[in-house]
Design a protein around this motif. Structure first.
Motif, PDB file in Angstrom:
ATOM      1  N   THR A 197       0.838  -1.195   0.000  1.00 18.02           N
ATOM      2  CA  THR A 197       0.000   0.000   0.000  1.00 18.02           C
ATOM      3  C   THR A 197       0.877   1.251   0.000  1.00 18.02           C
ATOM      4  O   THR A 197       2.108   1.168   0.130  1.00 18.02           O
ATOM      5  N   GLN A 225      -3.002  10.292  -2.885  1.00 14.08           N
ATOM      6  CA  GLN A 225      -4.100   9.792  -2.069  1.00 14.08           C
ATOM      7  C   GLN A 225      -5.271  10.787  -2.026  1.00 14.08           C
ATOM      8  O   GLN A 225      -6.438  10.376  -1.985  1.00 14.08           O
ATOM      9  N   TYR A 229      -8.385   8.773  -3.391  1.00 18.23           N
ATOM     10  CA  TYR A 229      -9.310   8.320  -2.359  1.00 18.23           C
ATOM     11  C   TYR A 229     -10.174   9.453  -1.789  1.00 18.23           C
ATOM     12  O   TYR A 229     -11.259   9.193  -1.289  1.00 18.23           O
TER      13      TYR A 229
END
Length: 261
Positions: A197, A225, A229
């Motif tokens: 990850t 990110q 996300y």
């Protein structure tokens, strides 16, 4: 024992001599002056003479002697052995305990040896596995992202800036993150795997990157990110700054040799 026997023989000799003297006296007393044959003394005369001999204080009397002997001296070797073996059950118990302890020591030694052999085999296997792990092929993808050097442009920073300015924001950030992972794996030997990850990639880079390079990669991951996300895009100034520092912080790939002009 020898002294007692000598004393008994001496006393018997005294008595025998005294009896002979008494018998001789009786013979001379009983025989007449004539030449007639002497008559043998009667039993009563013999007993009277013997009593006078026993009553004579000058002759040694009879004594009763007692000999003290140790009880063990009169016993046979078999009896002595039986007495010593009176506690035979205790000796057997001690013998069995010692034999059991010896067997236990051997068993523990065998277990320790087996444990040592197993430990050495595991250590060798781990060492061999570590060598194979280090020699394992480098990953070509991290998740769904292709990090092969041949799939990336030579100047990642310039290509990302161009995509960003053309409005292709997410492809630009994807290319930036892909290029960073490729540099970490192929240039800095960071042990990133296919399923690693973003946070694991940052943690694995510790100790492999210089502090400033590690801080740069952390900022790059945060920008990625936020878009992937969080559904938000980072500021343009921040993205362009990442593009400008890309080669300086993560190193430029070794390109093909160019022919001399």
């Amino acid at each position: 024992m020898t002294a007692a026997r000598e004393e008994t023989a001496r006393r018997f000799s005294w008595r025998w001599a005294a009896a002979c003297l008494v018998l001789a006296g009786l013979s001379s007393w009983a025989s007449p002056a004539t030449t007639a044959p002497a008559e043998p003394p009667s039993r009563q005369q013999v007993q009277s003479a013997a009593e006078r001999v026993r009553a004579d204080p000058n002759l040694p009397g009879s004594k009763t002697e007692k000999t003290l002997r140790f009880k063990d001296q009169d016993k046979k070797p078999e009896d002595k052995k039986k007495d010593r073996d009176g506690l035979g059950w205790l000796k057997d118990l001690v013998t069995r305990i010692s034999e059991g302890a010896r067997l236990l020591v051997w068993a523990l030694g065998a277990l320790a040896l087996a444990w040592l052999v197993v430990g050495i085999r595991r250590w060798v296997k781990v060492r061999a596995g570590g060598g194979r792990h280090r020699m394992a092929p480098l990953p070509s993808h991290i998740g769904s992202l292709d990090i092969r050097p041949e799939s990336l442009p030579d100047d990642v920073g310039a290509e990302v800036a161009s995509l960003w300015q053309r409005g292709q924001r997410r492809p630009a950030l994807s290319l930036l993150y892909r290029g960073a992972l490729s540099r970490l794996v192929h240039l800095h030997a960071v042990p990133i795997r296919n399923a690693s990850t973003e946070g694991e990639c940052v943690a694995l880079s510790e100790g492999r990157l210089a502090p400033m390079s590690l801080e740069f990669f952390a900022r790059l991951v945060a920008a990625w990110q936020l878009a992937a996300y969080g559904g938000r895009l980072p500021p343009t100034a921040g993205v362009l700054a990442l593009c400008a520092e890309f080669d300086a912080r993560l190193g430029a790939p070794a390109g093909p040799a160019k022919a001399a002009p």
